[in-house]
Motif scaffolding. Structure first.
Motif, short mmCIF file in Angstrom:
data_model
loop_
_atom_site.label_atom_id
_atom_site.label_comp_id
_atom_site.label_asym_id
_atom_site.label_seq_id
_atom_site.Cartn_x
_atom_site.Cartn_y
_atom_site.Cartn_z
N ASP A 66 0.84 -1.20 0.00
CA ASP A 66 0.00 0.00 0.00
C ASP A 66 0.88 1.26 0.00
N THR A 68 1.58 4.12 -1.63
CA THR A 68 1.00 5.01 -2.65
C THR A 68 2.08 5.85 -3.33
N TRP A 69 2.98 6.41 -2.50
CA TRP A 69 4.01 7.29 -3.07
C TRP A 69 4.91 6.52 -4.05
N PHE A 72 3.16 5.98 -7.23
CA PHE A 72 3.13 7.24 -7.99
C PHE A 72 4.49 7.49 -8.65
N GLU A 73 5.55 7.27 -7.87
CA GLU A 73 6.90 7.50 -8.44
C GLU A 73 7.15 6.60 -9.67
N ARG A 76 5.00 7.75 -12.60
CA ARG A 76 5.32 9.12 -12.98
C ARG A 76 6.63 9.16 -13.79
N PRO A 110 -2.20 13.35 -10.80
CA PRO A 110 -3.21 13.10 -9.77
C PRO A 110 -4.38 14.09 -9.80
N LYS A 111 -4.11 15.29 -10.29
CA LYS A 111 -5.21 16.27 -10.31
C LYS A 111 -6.33 15.84 -11.26
N LEU A 115 -6.78 10.42 -5.93
CA LEU A 115 -6.72 9.12 -5.25
C LEU A 115 -8.10 8.65 -4.82
N LEU A 116 -8.33 7.38 -4.95
CA LEU A 116 -9.55 6.71 -4.48
C LEU A 116 -10.80 7.05 -5.28
N THR A 117 -10.63 7.88 -6.33
CA THR A 117 -11.81 8.22 -7.15
C THR A 117 -12.23 6.98 -7.94
N ARG B 182 -8.97 10.55 5.01
CA ARG B 182 -9.53 9.46 4.20
C ARG B 182 -8.43 8.44 3.89
N PHE B 185 -0.39 8.38 3.46
CA PHE B 185 0.73 7.54 2.99
C PHE B 185 2.04 8.23 3.35
N HIS B 199 1.96 17.84 -6.83
CA HIS B 199 1.33 17.10 -7.95
C HIS B 199 -0.17 16.91 -7.72
N LEU B 201 -1.26 14.63 -5.55
CA LEU B 201 -1.47 13.26 -5.08
C LEU B 201 -2.03 13.28 -3.66
#
Lengths: 486, 300
Positions: A66, A68-69, A72-73, A76, A110-111, A115-117, B182, B185, B199, B201
């Motif tokens: 889990d 996340t970062w 993303f890295e 990305r 991400p914009k 996340l989680l959308t 919510r 991390f 970004h 995130l």
């Protein structure tokens, strides 16, 4: 269409050639561009598959933790690489990792997908993509292009040893090929244009080089019925192929036709002159008899009568005149063989004396040139007659205050006489009938002068030519071999 | 037999060529023994944690050369991406010195594993703050409380400003931090928290003011995409510490070299690149607030 086919070879050969070149270049270019497009499509699939497999190796453990970062890295990185290397071939739109519940785990941007959308809520095309993912299954990379989409999607399940964590989505812009394709297109067009720049002028040059000799040949063939065309210049087409041989054949044919035509006209002229000669001989016979009587009477008168000097001079003049008539009649008679004395410089002076009054009447500028200073072996009567005929003819043809030039000389055992006059110029047609008897060109005469002259010259073995000395001077040039006695 | 005959090394009776080879071998043996003695000098190992922008590799290399020249012994920087690894290295006595955050310092000092060497002076003061940051597109958020139900980025478990402070602030407001966001991390560095927020995130994060300020000078494009919502109270600046077993001489040499960096142009240039004014004398009282908070959280 018919008009196109009726065009001159001058235009038709280069045009057809150009059209064929254009069609060839376009066909080859189109085929190469199509090939390039197919390769690009294959490249995209390979690119997406390789990237997906490589990314999943790292994404899978990160998802397990889990992290996340880290996820993303990982996703990305290709985007950052693309930003740093503007030359990278296929531009990515975005990368996305979703879990099994279709919620966004990470997005390279991400914009655009927080996340989680739920991915169905991102946009209409992502909703369709979500349906595709839920129904597609499998464990390989799959391509998906929703209708009217802005992106081409590649989805790869994030799966290892039957543990399915989610899906990696790689999105390319719908026009992903366009930059590469336009580049290929540009290169293709440039190469094609360069080829055309080389081939079209070459084709044009070659086409015209082929066509111009044909056109020249056609034009000359067309002229043949009306007048004699010029010969074809071999330098216009200097090869010994079929066209070159056609040129040669044409020139030979033209030469033969000209020779045969000249021969035919010579025969016609000879026949005409022969007929006229018979008539003239008949008349000459009729004149000769009384003339002989008259000359005998004058001889008798000179022998027996006491004549005053004045009468004697008159009788002598009559005698010379009758002698002249006799000689002229003799000239008409081809078989006439009159004894004649040699030509002396005095004869030339006599001729000048005789014609001067007539020249003066028209105030002509008479140029007289003679290099004769001794007796020469040519019948004086005939030569006098020739000179008088030609000079009278010239004086008559010259305009008021015009020019008449006379020249006589001995050159290489030949007597050359030239008479020139200004005034009305004769056409080629007129020149060709000039020496015929009773010529309609004769103004104020019987038209026998030049005919007689012609006959005499031929009898003496010489030649006579009429031509244009300049734009406003006609010239008669005759040439007699010395030592001929009629 | 004479004494000398026992102790003088003599080549065997052999050809001249063999004698030359023997002396060559003997010389090489001497040189290699000497070289081994030189390399036996243990380098000073300095641990670097993400309290500074530790991706500035060239700067760290220059600083390392500088310290090596001044100390006359080899210096080695040991960079780790998280505090825990550095704490473990200090515990295992594998580091002589380390630049660590307040949390590890208070923790290790509590167990007498480290001693305070110098305190960096930043903007004229030996303090820093924690910045609460949000994406620059978020113009509404005014406090941590307003990030309820959002995604929050922490630095790591052992970070004071990047983990303990936000939880402490929520605790002060009577909120259970484990249910407040919510999703949370860890990024393992202050810089990466700033990037995560920039970004989009994460909807928010809390970072060391020194790192944010430093980044705003060297990577304005990143810091510009974030907005500072709130600044915490001042805390003692993350210090440089010495391992408890470091000799007195090594301790004083290192302390002197660091504190005298302002006395030569090269040192001044390095301090400027590190975004610091200087290294000041150790001030343990600066970290009492940190210790108090940690005790509140039962981290000590």
């Amino acid at each position: 269409m018919k008009r196109i086919f009726d065009l001159s070879f001058c235009h038709k050969i280069p045009l057809w050639g150009s059209m064929l070149i254009l069609i060839t270049v376009l066909t080859v270019s189109t085929s190469l561009i199509k090939e390039a497009y197919d390769i690009l499509q294959d490249d995209l699939i390979i690119d997406a598959e390789k990237m997906s497999q490589s990314l999943i190796e790292h994404v899978f453990p990160a998802m397990l933790h889990d992290d996340t970062w880290r996820i993303f890295e990982i996703i990305r990185a290709p985007i950052d690489y693309q930003k740093k290397n503007s030359t990278s071939s296929l531009k990515l739109s975005t990368l996305l990792v979703i879990d099994n519940g279709l919620a966004v785990v990470a997005c390279a941007y991400p914009k655009s997908a927080p996340l989680l959308t739920d991915m169905r809520l991102i946009s209409e095309e992502y909703a369709r993509l979500a349906d595709f993912i839920t129904t597609a299954g499998g464990d390989s990379t799959r391509k998906f292009i929703p209708p009217h989409a802005k992106h081409i999607f590649f989805t790869t399940p994030i799966i290892k040893e039957n543990l399915h964590l989610g899906t990696l989505i790689i999105a390319y812009p719908e026009d992903v090929f366009w930059p590469r394709f336009t580049q290929i297109l540009r290169h293709g067009l440039l190469a094609g244009s360069l080829l055309l720049c080389f081939l079209l002028p070459l084709n044009w040059y070659w086409g015209r080089r082929m066509a111009i000799p044909l056109v020249q040949l056609t034009e000359r063939m067309g002229e043949m019925g009306k007048e004699w065309p010029e010969s074809l210049n071999y330098t216009a087409y200097g090869h010994n192929d079929e066209l070159g041989r056609l040129f040669e054949a044409y020139n030979q044919m033209l030469h033969e036709r000209k020779t045969s035509d000249a021969l035919a006209s010579q025969i016609v002229q000879s026949e005409r002159l022969a007929a006229v000669g018979q008539l003239a001989a008949g008349i000459a016979h009729e004149i000769n008899n009384p003339l002989s009587g008259m000359l005998t009477a004058i001889d008798t008168l000179k022998c027996h009568g006491d004549l005053s000097p004045k009468s004697l001079k008159t009788i002598m003049l009559i005698e010379r005149g009758l002698g002249h008539i006799k000689d002229t009649v003799g000239a008409l008679l081809v078989e006439a063989k009159l004894k004649n004395r040699h030509l002396t410089p005095q004869d030339i002076a006599d001729v000048l004396t005789l014609i001067t009054p007539m020249a003066d009447k028209k105030a002509l500028h008479l140029a007289w040139q003679t290099s004769l200073n001794s007796e020469i072996s040519l019948p004086s009567t005939f030569v006098r007659q020739i000179m008088i005929n030609l000079l009278l003819n010239a004086i008559q043809a010259a305009e008021q205050q015009g020019d008449v030039a006379f020249a006589i000389e001995i050159c290489e055992q030949r007597l050359k006489i030239t008479v020139e006059n200004s005034g009305k110029m004769l056409t080629n047609e007129q020149i060709s009938h000039l020496f015929e008897p009773f010529s309609p060109l004769s103004e104020g005469g019987h038209g026998l002068g030049l005919w007689v002259t012609y006959q005499i010259v031929h009898q003496l073995g010489g030649s006579i030519v009429a031509d244009r000395a300049s734009s406003d001077h006609m010239r008669f040039a005759l040439d007699l071999p010395l030592g001929i006695q009629s | 037999m004479k004494f000398s005959e026992y102790f003088i090394i003599r080549p065997p009776h052999a050809s001249p060529r063999f004698k030359t080879a023997f002396w060559l071998w003997f010389t090489l043996c001497l040189i290699s023994t000497n070289a081994k003695a030189l390399t036996d000098v243990q380098p000073i190992r300095i641990g670097i944690t993400p309290v500074i922008v530790h991706e500035q590799y060239e700067l760290l290399n220059q600083w390392r050369s500088y310290l090596q020249n001044k100390l006359g012994v080899p210096v080695e920087f040991v960079s780790r991406d998280n505090y825990l690894e550095t704490i473990n290295l200090l515990k295992q006595r594998k580091l002589d010195f380390a630049w660590i955050a307040d949390f590890p310092y208070v923790y290790l000092e509590h167990y007498h594993l480290v001693r305070l060497l110098v305190t960096p002076i930043y903007q004229g003061r030996p303090f820093y703050r924690a910045y609460l940051i949000v994406p620059s597109s978020d113009l509404l958020t005014r406090s941590l409380i307003e990030l309820n139900g959002k995604v929050f980025a922490y630095v790591e478990f052992d970070s004071f400003s990047g983990y303990l402070i936000p939880r402490y602030q929520l605790q002060q407001a009577g909120i259970d931090s484990s249910k407040f966001f919510r999703k949370t991390f860890f990024t393992l560095s202050h810089r990466k928290v700033i990037e995560a927020v920039a970004h989009g995130l994460a909807d928010g994060g809390m970072v060391d003011s020194f790192v944010w300020d430093a980044l705003s000078k060297i990577h304005k494009d990143i810091s510009d995409n974030t907005r500072i919502v709130a600044k915490s109270q001042e805390f003692g600046f993350p210090p440089i510490v010495a391992g408890s077993l470091v000799s007195r001489k090594k301790f004083s040499d290192m302390q002197r070299v660091l504190m005298e960096m302002t006395k030569d142009p090269e040192g001044i240039q390095l301090l400027k690149q590190l975004q610091l004014d200087k290294f000041g004398p150790p001030l343990p009282e600066l970290y009492l607030d940190v210790k108090r908070i940690m005790i509140d959280f039962e981290d000590l």
